[in-house]
Write a protein that holds these residues in place. Structure first.
Motif, short mmCIF file in Angstrom:
data_model
loop_
_atom_site.label_atom_id
_atom_site.label_comp_id
_atom_site.label_asym_id
_atom_site.label_seq_id
_atom_site.Cartn_x
_atom_site.Cartn_y
_atom_site.Cartn_z
N ILE A 1 20.69 -33.82 27.13
CA ILE A 1 21.83 -33.24 28.60
C ILE A 1 23.03 -34.49 28.19
CG2 ILE A 1 19.69 -32.29 29.56
CD1 ILE A 1 19.97 -34.63 31.34
N VAL A 2 23.66 -34.60 27.30
CA VAL A 2 24.13 -35.78 27.16
C VAL A 2 25.71 -34.59 27.41
CG1 VAL A 2 23.50 -37.76 26.45
CG2 VAL A 2 24.09 -36.48 24.70
N GLY A 3 25.28 -33.22 26.73
CA GLY A 3 26.95 -32.68 27.15
C GLY A 3 27.39 -31.87 28.16
N LEU A 4 25.84 -32.18 28.96
CA LEU A 4 26.70 -31.48 30.32
C LEU A 4 27.89 -31.62 31.07
CD1 LEU A 4 22.81 -30.68 31.52
CD2 LEU A 4 24.57 -29.16 30.63
N PRO A 5 28.38 -31.63 32.00
CA PRO A 5 29.54 -32.02 32.80
C PRO A 5 28.12 -32.79 33.76
CG PRO A 5 29.09 -29.70 33.21
CD PRO A 5 28.44 -30.15 32.11
N SER B 1 33.35 -34.50 33.12
CA SER B 1 33.20 -35.21 31.63
C SER B 1 31.82 -35.36 31.12
CB SER B 1 33.51 -37.09 32.46
OG SER B 1 32.19 -37.67 33.08
N VAL B 2 31.28 -35.34 29.97
CA VAL B 2 30.41 -35.17 28.99
C VAL B 2 30.14 -36.60 28.96
CG1 VAL B 2 30.52 -32.86 27.69
CG2 VAL B 2 31.52 -35.20 26.48
N TYR B 3 29.00 -37.20 28.48
CA TYR B 3 28.43 -38.42 28.26
C TYR B 3 28.36 -38.79 26.66
CZ TYR B 3 25.45 -42.68 28.13
OH TYR B 3 25.00 -44.10 28.30
N THR B 4 29.28 -39.80 26.59
CA THR B 4 29.46 -40.13 25.12
C THR B 4 28.79 -41.36 24.67
OG1 THR B 4 31.61 -41.18 26.15
CG2 THR B 4 31.88 -39.04 24.90
N PRO B 5 27.73 -41.38 23.87
CA PRO B 5 26.99 -42.32 24.11
C PRO B 5 27.56 -43.65 22.78
CG PRO B 5 25.54 -40.34 23.31
CD PRO B 5 27.64 -40.31 23.43
N GLY B 6 27.99 -44.82 23.32
CA GLY B 6 28.40 -45.87 22.81
C GLY B 6 29.83 -46.03 22.23
N LEU B 7 30.55 -45.10 23.15
CA LEU B 7 31.87 -45.56 23.43
C LEU B 7 32.25 -45.54 24.47
CD1 LEU B 7 32.22 -41.77 21.49
CD2 LEU B 7 32.66 -43.71 20.73
N ARG B 8 33.63 -46.47 24.55
CA ARG B 8 34.65 -46.58 26.31
C ARG B 8 35.05 -45.38 26.40
NH1 ARG B 8 34.10 -50.60 28.49
NH2 ARG B 8 33.50 -52.25 26.74
N SER B 9 35.43 -44.85 27.31
CA SER B 9 36.33 -43.48 28.07
C SER B 9 36.74 -43.59 29.13
CB SER B 9 35.57 -42.44 28.00
OG SER B 9 34.97 -41.41 27.96
N ARG B 10 37.85 -43.02 28.84
CA ARG B 10 38.53 -43.28 30.31
C ARG B 10 37.87 -41.82 31.70
NH1 ARG B 10 42.42 -46.32 31.23
NH2 ARG B 10 42.98 -45.22 32.61
N ASP B 11 36.94 -41.69 30.92
CA ASP B 11 36.57 -40.43 32.00
C ASP B 11 35.51 -41.28 33.06
OD1 ASP B 11 37.63 -37.93 30.88
OD2 ASP B 11 35.57 -37.80 29.70
N TRP B 12 35.33 -42.52 32.45
CA TRP B 12 34.67 -43.74 33.27
C TRP B 12 35.76 -44.44 34.03
CZ3 TRP B 12 28.78 -44.35 31.87
CH2 TRP B 12 27.97 -43.53 32.15
N ILE B 13 36.28 -44.81 34.76
CA ILE B 13 36.95 -45.90 34.74
C ILE B 13 36.53 -46.63 35.67
CG2 ILE B 13 39.43 -46.53 35.71
CD1 ILE B 13 40.22 -43.48 35.20
N LYS B 14 36.18 -48.32 35.66
CA LYS B 14 35.73 -49.57 36.38
C LYS B 14 36.38 -50.32 37.01
CE LYS B 14 35.45 -52.41 32.82
NZ LYS B 14 33.87 -52.93 32.29
N ILE B 15 36.90 -50.10 38.31
CA ILE B 15 37.37 -50.90 39.09
C ILE B 15 36.85 -51.83 39.89
CG2 ILE B 15 39.38 -50.90 40.71
CD1 ILE B 15 39.27 -48.07 40.92
#
Length: 320
Positions: free
Chosen positions: A134-138, A188-202
């Protein structure tokens, strides 16, 4: 037994809150200070935990093994989460967790430590469920799937996420003494092994006006220039070492610091106890700098320090 696919964790990008007008498209989760783990539940009662590096860390956390039966027989899943150790106030404490990390090759020691320093697994995503990826699901759909599993136990939980209201979420984590927030795009979908701007940490940042008591020379092109500054605070009339900082300045600031350190050089260590730092050089404790950091260890040392600026407007305490 079901063979589950090995999935690398998706990584967040450091950043700032999305603009207020766009926050309705984002979810906000608390950021936990622990060890990332991908959780494999084949549905036969067993459990496997893999660290971000891919290493099998299952044996380090025996108290999490009962999670293998939490979904019931035949229900297989791959989940994403963070292993933490909680302090007396229920907040993740990375220093406590360090006693448990790295014990995969020492299961007997891990079992002895578990009652005194119990691990807790914070689950925040579902990647594979009931025989399908289900990594391709939003994100919003994966989150719905995760919450439907009802995974809450003595050593694991599914912390909540809020949609919108980013400023309030960030402020709540700061007031609660938590590390910060992770902002996740709802579509956003889940992108294994990649650093993504769909997830932002603060990260919530604290600051301290620290006194420079010494420095360590840099190497290579930084020869003769400070590679790190040794910091202290006055406590009971003596300068107590609180750690070192080696990031946060540009070349111009580094050159300025080098000149100030040269002028202030002394032979005797100004700290109450000589820090265990190889190659240290000492200075009169007169320079004050503002240093950002995440938390402190129980010994009072700064974690994740970063130099912010010199504070020529501040002086060490009178008589110091």
């Amino acid at each position: 037994m079901v063979t589950l696919p090995l999935i690398e964790p998706m990584l967040a990008t450091p950043g700032t809150l999305p603009p207020a007008r766009e926050q309705g498209r984002w979810a906000f989760e608390s950021k936990h200070d622990g060890q990332r783990a991908i959780v494999y539940l084949p549905g036969d009662g067993s459990l496997m935990l893999r660290a971000r590096s891919g290493a099998d860390i299952t044996a380090a956390y025996p108290e999490l093994l009962p999670l293998g039966t939490a979904l019931g027989a035949g229900v297989a899943a791959v989940l994403d989460g963070e292993i933490v150790a909680l302090d007396d106030d229920g907040r993740p404490d990375f220093e406590r967790l360090q006693a448990r990390m790295g014990l995969s090759g020492s299961p007997a020691k891990a079992a002895r430590l578990a009652p005194d320093v119990p691990a807790h697994l914070m689950l925040f995503d579902a990647l594979h469920l009931r025989g399908r990826s289900i990594v391709g699901l939003p994100y919003r759909e994966r989150r719905r799937e995760l919450e439907s599993l009802g995974l809450r136990g003595s050593h694991w939980s599914t912390p909540g996420a809020v949609t919108g209201h980013g400023e309030e979420a960030l402020r709540a984590t700061k007031e609660g003494g938590l590390e910060g927030v992770v902002c996740k795009r709802l579509d956003s979908v889940y992108t294994p092994g990649l650093r993504s701007r769909d997830w932002i940490k603060i990260r919530n940042v604290r600051t301290v006006d620290a006194i420079v008591g010494g420095w360590v020379p840099g190497r290579g092109r930084l020869s003769g220039l400070p590679g790190a500054l040794l910091l202290g605070e006055y406590e009971g009339g003596v300068l107590r070492f609180i750690g070192s900082v080696g990031t946060g300045w540009n070349d111009r600031e580094r050159a300025l610091l080098a000149e100030l350190l040269r002028v202030a050089a002394v032979d005797e260590c100004p700290f109450a106890e000589v820090p265990p730092v190889a190659g240290a050089r000492w200075v009169l404790p007169r320079l004050v700098g503002e240093v950002a950091y995440s938390t402190r260890t129980k010994a009072g040392l700064l974690r994740q320090p970063s130099w912010h600026r010199l504070r020529p407007d501040l002086a060490p305490p009178e008589g110091a």
